[in-house]
Enzyme design. Structure first.
Site, PDB file in Angstrom:
ATOM      1  N   ASP A   1     -11.918 -15.664  17.397  1.00 44.10           N
ATOM      2  CA  ASP A   1     -10.923 -14.819  18.055  1.00 44.10           C
ATOM      3  C   ASP A   1      -9.628 -15.609  18.156  1.00 44.10           C
ATOM      4  O   ASP A   1      -9.641 -16.814  18.426  1.00 44.10           O
ATOM      5  CB  ASP A   1     -11.400 -14.398  19.448  1.00 44.10           C
ATOM      6  CG  ASP A   1     -10.658 -13.176  19.976  1.00 44.10           C
ATOM      7  OD1 ASP A   1      -9.446 -13.289  20.223  1.00 44.10           O
ATOM      8  OD2 ASP A   1     -11.298 -12.118  20.140  1.00 44.10           O
TER       9      ASP A   1
ATOM     10  N   THR B   1      -9.635  -1.025  16.834  1.00 49.20           N
ATOM     11  CA  THR B   1      -8.879  -0.034  16.054  1.00 49.20           C
ATOM     12  C   THR B   1      -8.409   1.040  17.043  1.00 49.20           C
ATOM     13  O   THR B   1      -8.927   2.152  17.055  1.00 49.20           O
ATOM     14  CB  THR B   1      -9.752   0.601  14.954  1.00 49.20           C
ATOM     15  OG1 THR B   1     -10.964   1.123  15.538  1.00 49.20           O
ATOM     16  CG2 THR B   1     -10.110  -0.428  13.893  1.00 49.20           C
TER      17      THR B   1
ATOM     18  N   GLU C   1     -21.573   0.393  14.471  1.00 54.35           N
ATOM     19  CA  GLU C   1     -22.387   0.042  15.637  1.00 54.35           C
ATOM     20  C   GLU C   1     -22.684   1.301  16.446  1.00 54.35           C
ATOM     21  O   GLU C   1     -21.902   2.248  16.463  1.00 54.35           O
ATOM     22  CB  GLU C   1     -21.661  -1.001  16.500  1.00 54.35           C
ATOM     23  CG  GLU C   1     -20.236  -0.650  16.914  1.00 54.35           C
ATOM     24  CD  GLU C   1     -20.182   0.230  18.147  1.00 54.35           C
ATOM     25  OE1 GLU C   1     -21.189   0.297  18.872  1.00 54.35           O
ATOM     26  OE2 GLU C   1     -19.142   0.858  18.384  1.00 54.35           O
ATOM     27  N   PHE C   2     -23.829   1.263  17.126  1.00 56.79           N
ATOM     28  CA  PHE C   2     -24.234   2.369  17.996  1.00 56.79           C
ATOM     29  C   PHE C   2     -24.668   1.795  19.348  1.00 56.79           C
ATOM     30  O   PHE C   2     -25.778   2.015  19.815  1.00 56.79           O
ATOM     31  CB  PHE C   2     -25.378   3.168  17.357  1.00 56.79           C
ATOM     32  CG  PHE C   2     -25.027   3.752  16.013  1.00 56.79           C
ATOM     33  CD1 PHE C   2     -24.279   4.912  15.919  1.00 56.79           C
ATOM     34  CD2 PHE C   2     -25.416   3.119  14.839  1.00 56.79           C
ATOM     35  CE1 PHE C   2     -23.941   5.448  14.679  1.00 56.79           C
ATOM     36  CE2 PHE C   2     -25.089   3.645  13.597  1.00 56.79           C
ATOM     37  CZ  PHE C   2     -24.351   4.816  13.518  1.00 56.79           C
ATOM     38  N   LEU C   3     -23.762   1.038  19.944  1.00 54.84           N
ATOM     39  CA  LEU C   3     -24.053   0.333  21.195  1.00 54.84           C
ATOM     40  C   LEU C   3     -23.490   1.105  22.377  1.00 54.84           C
ATOM     41  O   LEU C   3     -22.309   1.418  22.417  1.00 54.84           O
ATOM     42  CB  LEU C   3     -23.450  -1.078  21.171  1.00 54.84           C
ATOM     43  CG  LEU C   3     -23.791  -1.961  19.965  1.00 54.84           C
ATOM     44  CD1 LEU C   3     -23.075  -3.292  20.077  1.00 54.84           C
ATOM     45  CD2 LEU C   3     -25.299  -2.167  19.865  1.00 54.84           C
TER      46      LEU C   3
ATOM     47  N   ASN D   1     -20.961  10.321  17.574  1.00 56.97           N
ATOM     48  CA  ASN D   1     -20.238  10.361  18.845  1.00 56.97           C
ATOM     49  C   ASN D   1     -19.712  11.763  19.154  1.00 56.97           C
ATOM     50  O   ASN D   1     -19.708  12.193  20.309  1.00 56.97           O
ATOM     51  CB  ASN D   1     -19.091   9.360  18.831  1.00 56.97           C
ATOM     52  CG  ASN D   1     -19.571   7.946  19.111  1.00 56.97           C
ATOM     53  OD1 ASN D   1     -20.717   7.734  19.481  1.00 56.97           O
ATOM     54  ND2 ASN D   1     -18.710   6.965  18.925  1.00 56.97           N
TER      55      ASN D   1
ATOM     56  N   PHE E   1     -28.247  13.290  27.443  1.00 54.30           N
ATOM     57  CA  PHE E   1     -26.865  13.769  27.550  1.00 54.30           C
ATOM     58  C   PHE E   1     -26.786  15.192  28.110  1.00 54.30           C
ATOM     59  O   PHE E   1     -25.849  15.921  27.818  1.00 54.30           O
ATOM     60  CB  PHE E   1     -26.145  13.686  26.197  1.00 54.30           C
ATOM     61  CG  PHE E   1     -25.793  12.276  25.797  1.00 54.30           C
ATOM     62  CD1 PHE E   1     -24.540  11.763  26.054  1.00 54.30           C
ATOM     63  CD2 PHE E   1     -26.738  11.462  25.208  1.00 54.30           C
ATOM     64  CE1 PHE E   1     -24.223  10.458  25.717  1.00 54.30           C
ATOM     65  CE2 PHE E   1     -26.442  10.150  24.865  1.00 54.30           C
ATOM     66  CZ  PHE E   1     -25.176   9.638  25.121  1.00 54.30           C
ATOM     67  N   LEU E   2     -27.773  15.564  28.908  1.00 59.82           N
ATOM     68  CA  LEU E   2     -27.744  16.879  29.531  1.00 59.82           C
ATOM     69  C   LEU E   2     -27.664  16.758  31.055  1.00 59.82           C
ATOM     70  O   LEU E   2     -28.221  17.570  31.778  1.00 59.82           O
ATOM     71  CB  LEU E   2     -28.982  17.700  29.143  1.00 59.82           C
ATOM     72  CG  LEU E   2     -29.007  18.253  27.715  1.00 59.82           C
ATOM     73  CD1 LEU E   2     -30.232  19.122  27.510  1.00 59.82           C
ATOM     74  CD2 LEU E   2     -27.743  19.036  27.392  1.00 59.82           C
TER      75      LEU E   2
ATOM     76  N   CYS F   1     -15.112   5.003  23.293  1.00 60.35           N
ATOM     77  CA  CYS F   1     -15.583   5.627  22.053  1.00 60.35           C
ATOM     78  C   CYS F   1     -15.362   7.139  21.982  1.00 60.35           C
ATOM     79  O   CYS F   1     -14.644   7.617  21.107  1.00 60.35           O
ATOM     80  CB  CYS F   1     -17.062   5.315  21.839  1.00 60.35           C
ATOM     81  SG  CYS F   1     -17.390   3.569  21.524  1.00 60.35           S
TER      82      CYS F   1
END
Length: 449
Positions: A30, A86, A150-152, A212, A253-254, A264
């Site tokens: 970094d 991004t 990624e799916f974090l 997403n 998610f309900l 995200c």
């Protein structure tokens, strides 16, 4: 295998720590010297459960290293994961300037064949663009470019990395070397029967946005159903169970809440609509989801003032004037310090404009600091604390926005004595309405009579 990870934000740091935990030697890079120094000294710049333990353990073992020297890190590595931000531009497009800058540096610093893996969330065709930059400025170096989204989930990122439900790898159709390299990296997961999806670069990029967008759609849908339940006297908890048991729908998610937020869903849904418009193929459902979510959050601010007016039997236009409101939870969800696009950033300014004195509670200190830093110029009267009783003391209204465990475990019978008025507005449906009524509270939640 030696792996470099460029970028030590949420994705980069979790990815680097995760790979080192799997046994790889990892160099995290970094350009921010203060951040790197802080991590080396044992201070993790983001809140993510168990991340500090993994970083500490693998630093001690010699598998995890941190540096600002990008050229050295690249030369020592076989595979380079790029996980820089991004961010969203004003019209919804993704700002790829950091990604392109890093790509130029990677191209010039590479001393032999490299596999470049894009972890950052990027619009369709970006990996092809990165491939062209590498070939142009790489002085003849051979590069294999891979899309590996990624799916974090924030708050569960370490768990998600170590227990993926799938791994998506996009490559050029003729790039067999890239596939072999990625198979070697992810071999432990393949042995655990995790499904690895090999596809094209474009499909891989679009999978991330589609996932997403679909989840954001479920969030917006259940919130609209909660509003309808309020209007007709139905019960959202029973409704969600009734449809969630259908295996074509599923129960995740309900659960109604104050809208989706974070780094995200808001950014990716908007970016997807822009990409679709540029392809002359608009995604009307996603456009509606964005509008629904924004409207829902704004509606909740008005609901607080309307409910208080009913409780006090006064004009809703002045119901909050001079009242102290204790807001419980600033981050967009529990177990993270992320306040980006959080409901608190919309609802609290609204309440203050109504004349309320607002004090916020969040158990993670960094979340309170981030909130006050963001709004110190526009809402200087707001205070944020990490002590719950300080925030609740003398409150006329309690507003629940985040499902932190510390909030869910509040004993409202004991807290009644320190409140000025027994009004609780719960936008996470954490508490039992009958019990709250028994304790003498005016209690409002989402979609429950």
């Amino acid at each position: 295998m030696i792996i470099s990870v460029i970028g030590t934000g949420h994705v980069g740091l979790v990815t680097g720590a995760g790979f080192s935990e799997m046994g790889h030697t990892v160099i995290c890079i970094d350009q921010n010297q203060d951040k790197i120094t802080s991590i080396i000294d044992g201070s993790i710049p983001i809140y993510e459960p168990s991340l500090d333990e993994i970083v500490s353990r693998n630093k001690s073992s010699g598998r995890l290293h941190f540096t600002t020297d990008l050229a050295e890190g690249i030369c020592l590595s076989d595979v380079i994961f790029i996980a820089v931000d991004t961010p969203q531009l004003s019209h919804g497009q993704s700002d790829l300037s950091q990604l392109e800058s890093v790509t130029h540096q990677v191209a010039k610093a590479s001393n032999n064949k490299k596999t470049i893996v894009i972890k950052s969330t990027v619009p369709v065709s970006t990996c092809r663009r990165i491939d062209r930059i590498l070939r142009k400025y790489g002085n003849g170096t051979v590069f294999n470019v891979v899309s590996n989204p990624e799916f974090l989930r924030e708050g569960k990122a370490v768990y998600d990395f170590m227990n993926p439900d799938r791994i998506v790898l996009g490559t050029r159709s003729d790039d067999k070397d890239a596939k072999r390299t990625m198979m070697k990296i992810y071999e432990p997961f393949e042995k655990d029967h995790v499904e690895i999806i090999y596809t094209t670069l474009e499909t891989s990029e679009l999978i991330k946005y589609s996932a997403n967008a679909f989840l954001a759609t479920k969030v917006a849908f259940i919130n609209e159903m909660a509003n309808l339940c309020d209007a007709v006297g139905a019960n959202i908890t029973e409704l969600a169970r009734g449809i969630g048991l259908d295996n074509r729908i599923g129960s995740s998610f309900l659960k109604p809440g104050p809208g989706y937020g974070g780094s995200c869903f808001p950014k990716d849904t908007l970016s997807l609509t822009v990409q679709a418009q540029e392809a002359n193929c608009p995604v009307r459902i996603i456009e509606s989801v964005i509008n629904s979510n924004s409207s829902h959050i704004r509606r909740l601010g008005r609901r607080v003032s309307d409910f208080c007016a009913e409780c006090w039997n006064i004009d809703c236009k002045s119901s909050l004037l001079g009242k102290k409101i204790a807001v419980l939870g600033l981050s967009f969800k529990a177990n993270t310090d992320d306040i980006r696009s959080a409901a608190s950033t919309v609802i609290i300014p609204f309440l203050i404009k109504q004349g309320a004195k607002v004090m916020g509670f969040d158990p993670v200190l960094s979340a309170t600091e981030k909130f006050t830093d963001q709004f110190q110029d526009t809402i200087p009267t707001f205070e944020a604390k990490t002590d719950l009783d300080t925030v609740l003391w003398g409150a006329d209204v309690v507003l629940v926005l985040t499902e932190w465990e510390e909030i869910a475990k509040i004993d409202w019978l004991k807290k009644r004595s320190i409140l000025n008025s027994p009004i609780v507005v719960d936008f996470r449906n954490l508490f039992n309405p009958d019990l709250m009524r028994k304790y003498g509270y005016h209690y409002a939640s989402l979609g429950r009579p």
